[in-house]
Scaffold this active site. Structure first.
Site, mmCIF file in Angstrom:
data_model
loop_
_atom_site.group_PDB
_atom_site.id
_atom_site.type_symbol
_atom_site.label_atom_id
_atom_site.label_comp_id
_atom_site.label_asym_id
_atom_site.label_seq_id
_atom_site.Cartn_x
_atom_site.Cartn_y
_atom_site.Cartn_z
ATOM 1 N N ALA A 1 -1.861 -7.310 3.652
ATOM 2 C CA ALA A 1 -1.227 -5.988 3.676
ATOM 3 C C ALA A 1 -0.800 -5.662 5.104
ATOM 4 C CB ALA A 1 -2.179 -4.939 3.122
ATOM 5 N N SER A 2 -1.684 -4.975 5.852
ATOM 6 C CA SER A 2 -1.286 -4.498 7.179
ATOM 7 C C SER A 2 -0.865 -5.634 8.103
ATOM 8 C CB SER A 2 -2.418 -3.694 7.814
ATOM 9 O OG SER A 2 -3.548 -4.510 8.010
ATOM 10 N N LYS B 1 0.846 -1.210 0.000
ATOM 11 C CA LYS B 1 0.000 0.000 0.000
ATOM 12 C C LYS B 1 0.880 1.259 0.000
ATOM 13 C CE LYS B 1 -4.161 -2.102 1.880
ATOM 14 N NZ LYS B 1 -5.339 -1.874 2.719
ATOM 15 N N HIS C 1 -7.817 -2.953 -7.228
ATOM 16 C CA HIS C 1 -7.819 -3.049 -5.762
ATOM 17 C C HIS C 1 -8.942 -2.171 -5.218
ATOM 18 C CE1 HIS C 1 -6.603 -2.516 -1.595
ATOM 19 N NE2 HIS C 1 -5.956 -3.655 -1.731
ATOM 20 N N GLU D 1 -12.500 -10.743 -1.887
ATOM 21 C CA GLU D 1 -12.534 -10.014 -0.619
ATOM 22 C C GLU D 1 -13.972 -9.955 -0.125
ATOM 23 O OE1 GLU D 1 -10.853 -6.427 -2.418
ATOM 24 O OE2 GLU D 1 -9.010 -6.799 -1.292
#
Lengths: 228, 228, 228, 228
Positions: free
Chosen positions: B206-207, B15, B97, B145
Site C-alpha cells: 500500500a503506502s 486504501k 483487511h 500479515e
C-alpha cells in the site's frame, strides 16, 4: 450547500437494486433528470458507491452517496471517504439510513464532516424521538420515516395525519431550519401531495420509483404532485 | 478465476489515500499498467469503491474492490454489492483487511459469493492462526500479515525467516492450492525478493507504492525483484 | 482445562430466556446438577452474565459464560472480562454463538485469552466451512450447527447422516483433538443418541431443555440417551 | 424512577478494572455505601455485569448496569437483558458510554425499555452536539463529557467555564428536566465543586475513585465537595 437545492424535492434512493446498478443506474438517473427538467421540480438520486462517478458524469441533477464513513484520508481500506464521493461528483450523502444505521457519535462526526467538505447532509430517522434527536445535530435535511408507514403498507395519504405532524412538531421544536422529507409510505402521487400538505418539504423514495414498471411515468406523477 | 492471474503477483491497495483518490487513482493505475506491461509481472490495483469504474475503464490490469458486503441485490442502502463491483469492472475483492475486519461467518459468506459471481477472493489474515483459519475457507488468495512485520518497521528481508515460513506451513497443512501473498514488511525490492524466497507467491502493498515520491520507480523495483 | 470435563457432555445454553433468568437460572442449574449426579453424565450450564455468580455458587457442575470480550482489564465499560467471569465461577465460555457472532480476529483473540486464563473455549460454528475454519484456531470444544438442522425443525435423528458426518470429517482433517458437540436439531433423547452415533461427543442445547414443561424429565432423557 | 434518587449525586463506574472486580467490587461498593450514609450524599455504583447481583445483595445504595442491550427475553445468547439486570438488583443502567457507543436507534430503544421496566436511564454523551441529541431522547440522567476534559488532563476546576456551561445550555434548550452529570475532568474535590457550581447536578467518575490509593478518602472528599 442547500443554496444549490430547492424545495420541494424528490430524492430517489437506488439502494442495491439490480434495476439501478451500473448502466441501469445511469439510465434511471437520466430519466430523473429529464422529468426534473420538464417539471422544474428538483429530483436527486442516490446510486451505489461504485456508480456515483458514472451517474454524476452523465447527469447534472444532484447526486447523493448512500453513506460515508467518519474517516479522514489515510489507512481505511474498504471505507467510504467524503473527499472521494465529492470528487466523484456527489453533492451530498444519506446518513443513518434504516438499512445502514450508525452510532450517534458517528452520525454527529459525519454531519460535521459534510459541513467541512461542503456536502449536503441528509439524515434518516425512523421514529419521532429519533427524528428530534437527529434534528439536534443540525443536518441540512432530515427524512422522517414514521414506523406506522414502514412495512405496514399504509400510505401517507391514508394515514392519520398525526403520524406525520407529530414528528414535524418535535423536529421543529428543536430545529427551525432543517428541510424535512417524508421517507416512508410514498407509492402514488396522492401520497406525495399528502406528505407536502402535512408539512414536509419533499420525499425520499426508493422501490416506488426503482421497481416501477415505468419509472418515468411515476417520477412525473410524483413531480407533478408536488405542485399543490 | 485465477486462470486470469499469474504468479508472482503484486497487488497495490490504494486504501483511502488522497494520493490515490479520483483522478489520481487513474494515474497510479496507469503507471502500474505500464510497469506490468514492461516487466511482464502481474500487478493489480485495489482502488476505493467510487474509483473502481473509472480505473477499470482506464486500464486492463486486474482491479480489486477493497471490500464487498455479504448481501444479495435489494434493500441494502449504503452497502457494497458483488454484482455492482463486478459490473464496474472489478476482477476480485479484498476480504477482511485488517482495517475492515469481518465476522467469520461473513468472510465465509463473501468467499462463497465470490465463487458464485466469478470474482477472485483475496483474504487478509494478520497472524498465523488466523491465516490457517482463513485458509480453511478456501479463498483463492490469502495475504498473510505477520504481526512481527506490521507497524514494527521490520522489513521481511531483515526478519527471522520463521515469521513467514511458520505461517506458510500452517496454511499449507490446510490448503495446498491457495496463493499466498506477503502483506506486511514490504518497502524495498529486497523485501519482495525475500518474501518470494521464503515461499510466498507475491506481495500486497500500500503506502510503499502509493506514498512513494516516485511510485513508478518503486513499482519497477518491486516487479524486477520478483524475478528471483 | 478439559481435564475437568468428560465426554459425552450436555451443555445447556440458558440464552436470555425468562424461564432461566435470576432465581430460575439457579433452579434450573440445580435440576441439571441433580440429573448429572444421578446419571454420571456431565451436564454444564451457560446462564446469562448477571446470573453466573449465583449459579456457580449454587451448583458444582461446570458453568459457562455465553460470551466474553477480547479485552484486558481496564477501561472497557459495558464489556465482559475473562477475569471477571472466571472469578464469578465460570469454567469456560461459549464463543461466536450464532446469536453473538464475532470477527475472526476476535474469535482467535478470545481463544488465546481462554488458554492464558485456564478457561474452556467452546466455539459455535454454523456450517461445515466455518466449523473447519474455527477448528484451525484450536479451541477445546466446537459446537457444529448444520444449517439443515437449524430452524428447519429437522431433528438429527431424521436428518441425512452426511449433514453431521461431513462436518466432522472436515473438522477432523484440521484438528484431531477438539471435542465436537452437535448444536442443532436436538429435541428428543433419540436425537442425542443419533448425534453421538454419528461421531459427535455431546450436545449443546437450549430451548429443548429451558422451555420444556418438565426440564428435569427431558434432561434425564438426554443424559440416558448418551449411554449408547 | 428518579424518585428514588436525589441530587447532587456521585456515580462510580467500576469499568473492567481488576481493582473493582468480584470480591473487590463488593468491598468498594461497601465503602461507597458507608460514605453515602455518613455524608447523606447519594452515591451509586456501576459494577460489571457479573458483579451486579453480589454488589446489589451486599449494599443498599443504587446499583447501575454498565450497559444493557435493546433486546426482549428470548434467543439472544451473550446479550444483556433489562429484566435480568433488574432482577439482579440494578436500579438503572449506563447507556452509550464512550467505551460502549451505540447506534442512535439502539439508544432510543434502550431508553424506551428502561421506562417500561422502571429502570433509571443514564446516557453518556461526549460533546455538546451529542449531549443535545441525547437529551432529545428524554433519558432521566445525562452525563456530559466535554472533549476538552477527556484525556487532556484538564480538570473541570481549571477549564474554561464555557466548556461546561455551553453544553448545559444546549441540553436545557431541549430538555428542562434531565439530570445533568459531569462525566470528565473530575480528580479532586474542587473539580466536583466546580462541576456543581457551573450547573451540573453531580458527577460520573471512574479511575479517580477505583484506582485511588485510598478510595474511601477520595469518595469522602467528593461527597463533601457536593455541599457547596
Amino acid at each position: 450547500m442547500l443554496g444549490k437545492l430547492q424545495i420541494p424535492m424528490i430524492i430517489v434512493n437506488f439502494k442495491t437494486y439490480l434495476e439501478a446498478t451500473g448502466e441501469k443506474s445511469v439510465e434511471l438517473a437520466k430519466k430523473a433528470e429529464k422529468v426534473s427538467a420538464d417539471t422544474k421540480v428538483l429530483i436527486g438520486v442516490a446510486p451505489q458507491f461504485v456508480d456515483i462517478a458514472v451517474v454524476a458524469e452523465a447527469v447534472s441533477i444532484p447526486v447523493f452517496a448512500q453513506h460515508i464513513d467518519p474517516i479522514q484520508p489515510g489507512s481505511h481500506t474498504g471505507h467510504v471517504l467524503a473527499e472521494s464521493v465529492k470528487e466523484a461528483g456527489a453533492l451530498g450523502t444519506l446518513i443513518n439510513h434504516s438499512e445502514r444505521q450508525l452510532k450517534l457519535s458517528d452520525i454527529n462526526a459525519i454531519i460535521k464532516m459534510t459541513r467541512e467538505k461542503s456536502l449536503v447532509s441528509l439524515v434518516c430517522a425512523n421514529n419521532p424521538a429519533i427524528s428530534a434527536s437527529a434534528a439536534a445535530l443540525k443536518p441540512e435535511i432530515i427524512a422522517i420515516e414514521p414506523p406506522e408507514l414502514i412495512g405496514t403498507g399504509i400510505p401517507v395519504s391514508k394515514a392519520k395525519p398525526e403520524v406525520i405532524t407529530d414528528t414535524i412538531r418535535r423536529v421543529r421544536e428543536i430545529n427551525k431550519k432543517v428541510v424535512i422529507l417524508c421517507g416512508a409510505g410514498i407509492s402514488h402521487g396522492e401520497d406525495v401531495e399528502a406528505a407536502l400538505r402535512l408539512g414536509t418539504q419533499g420525499v425520499l423514495v426508493a422501490s416506488g420509483i426503482v421497481k416501477a414498471k415505468d419509472p418515468d411515468r411515476v417520477l412525473r406523477e410524483f413531480a407533478e404532485a408536488t405542485r399543490i
